[in-house]
Design an enzyme around this catalytic site. Structure first.
Site, PDB file in Angstrom:
ATOM      1  N   GLU A   1       1.364  16.060  -5.065  1.00 43.84           N
ATOM      2  CA  GLU A   1       2.124  14.810  -5.052  1.00 43.84           C
ATOM      3  C   GLU A   1       1.163  13.641  -4.923  1.00 43.84           C
ATOM      4  OE1 GLU A   1       5.246  12.776  -1.998  1.00 43.84           O
ATOM      5  OE2 GLU A   1       5.889  14.641  -2.938  1.00 43.84           O
TER       6      GLU A   1
ATOM      7  N   ARG B   1      10.048  11.662  -7.852  1.00 49.14           N
ATOM      8  CA  ARG B   1       8.622  11.335  -7.897  1.00 49.14           C
ATOM      9  C   ARG B   1       8.142  10.940  -9.293  1.00 49.14           C
ATOM     10  NH1 ARG B   1      10.460  11.313  -3.684  1.00 49.14           N
ATOM     11  NH2 ARG B   1       9.782  12.419  -1.811  1.00 49.14           N
TER      12      ARG B   1
ATOM     13  N   SER C   1       2.832  13.902   2.329  1.00 52.40           N
ATOM     14  CA  SER C   1       3.026  15.232   1.757  1.00 52.40           C
ATOM     15  C   SER C   1       2.039  15.428   0.609  1.00 52.40           C
ATOM     16  CB  SER C   1       4.459  15.393   1.239  1.00 52.40           C
ATOM     17  OG  SER C   1       5.385  15.265   2.297  1.00 52.40           O
TER      18      SER C   1
END
Length: 307
Positions: free
Chosen positions: A297, A177, A227
């Site tokens: 996230e 990420r 998410s």
């Protein structure tokens, strides 16, 4: 409120009038379906237009933000000041042997369809991710043991000054990420994917299997940003939230999904503040119960709404 009339007037020399929108509600442009207005929302159709817009914003010291499909984004209720550059009209996908050259605004699902029709394998993991190639590359998106770093060969990017750079996979520094794109605030224009040949039936079976798993486990019937939290090392985010007794917890119109606790969903009338308050509640409870810090996230931008 649009205060910089000179910038707006110069934008009209760069873009067609229909590609400039004023006070555009961001809830219409992000998958969470929340968010206040952007002062100026523009839709470039060429790389040269992107370069000119970036240089114009720099000239007037005006903030700008790059928007793909808005699938990993939460815009606050007060909206975004400055210029939002949406890449939805830069969505060309071209096949060259085992390579697919994809413009930043192309959706992952469309890229996967092109790969399938050309019997190219490697990107099946992304067939259900509701993002654009540019956004997926920027955050090294992934699912089901696959990630963009597995298939990216290179990327054409723009730096903050409006200069084009062609970066190799190594130069992109793709990690969990994160990437050099995030670190240096580059703008992705185009990505080259390197795939392999495989029978079309096998690729389709793999995509169908992953799509079924996603439909079974994720609350796709509600608006969300995917998410909500990054996975903390050594833990599964959904299990932590569920074990903290938070499944189904609501703040206003926002809810910790009863189907998958790793998702915060918009039940239909949520505000960005509802979602932010629920994110904070989840973080506090998980920290209290398990001494684990959950980091979002989803990217959070914009301004709070004035009372």
């Amino acid at each position: 409120m649009i205060e910089n009339k000179e910038l707006l007037n110069e934008l009209k020399f760069i873009l067609k009038e229909e590609n400039i929108n004023l006070n555009s509600p961001m809830k219409e442009h992000i998958t969470f379906r929340v968010g206040g207005p952007a002062d100026i929302l523009v839709h470039p159709t060429t790389y040269d237009e992107v370069i000119q817009i970036v240089k114009l914003c720099n000239k007037y010291n005006e903030h700008f933000f790059i928007l793909g499909n808005g699938s990993n984004l939460l815009v606050k209720d007060g909206g975004i000041r400055g210029v939002v550059i949406k890449f939805d009209k830069l969505d060309n996908i071209k096949v060259d042997g085992k390579r697919i050259i994809v413009q930043s605004g192309a959706l992952l699902k469309d890229t996967c369809k092109v790969a399938l029709s050309n019997a190219l394998t490697g990107i099946e993991f992304a067939c259900g991710i509701p993002g654009s190639i540019g956004g997926a590359t920027t955050m090294n998106a992934g699912a089901y043991d696959g990630s963009m770093s597995d298939v990216i060969e290179s990327a054409l990017v723009l730096d903050k000054e409006g200069n084009i750079k062609n970066l190799s996979k190594e130069q992109l520094e793709l990690k969990y990420r994160s990437s050099a794109i995030m670190k240096h605030k580059y703008i992705v224009l185009e990505v080259t994917l390197k795939l392999e040949n495989l029978g079309e039936d096998k690729i389709k079976n793999r995509m169908d299997d992953l799509t079924n798993k996603r439909n079974e486990k994720q609350p796709l019937e509600y608006a969300s940003a995917g998410s909500t939290f990054k996975r903390p090392e050594g833990h599964f985010t959904g299990k932590l939230i569920q074990d903290a007794g938070l499944k189904g917890t609501r703040v206003g119109g926002a809810e910790v999904s009863s189907k998958h606790s790793g998702f915060i969903i918009n039940k239909g009338n949520a505000t960005a503040k509802d979602i932010l308050d629920l994110i904070e509640l989840v973080q506090d409870k998980v920290k209290e119960e398990f001494d684990v810090t959950l980091l979002p996230e989803v990217r959070i931008i914009g301004e709070d709404k004035e009372d």
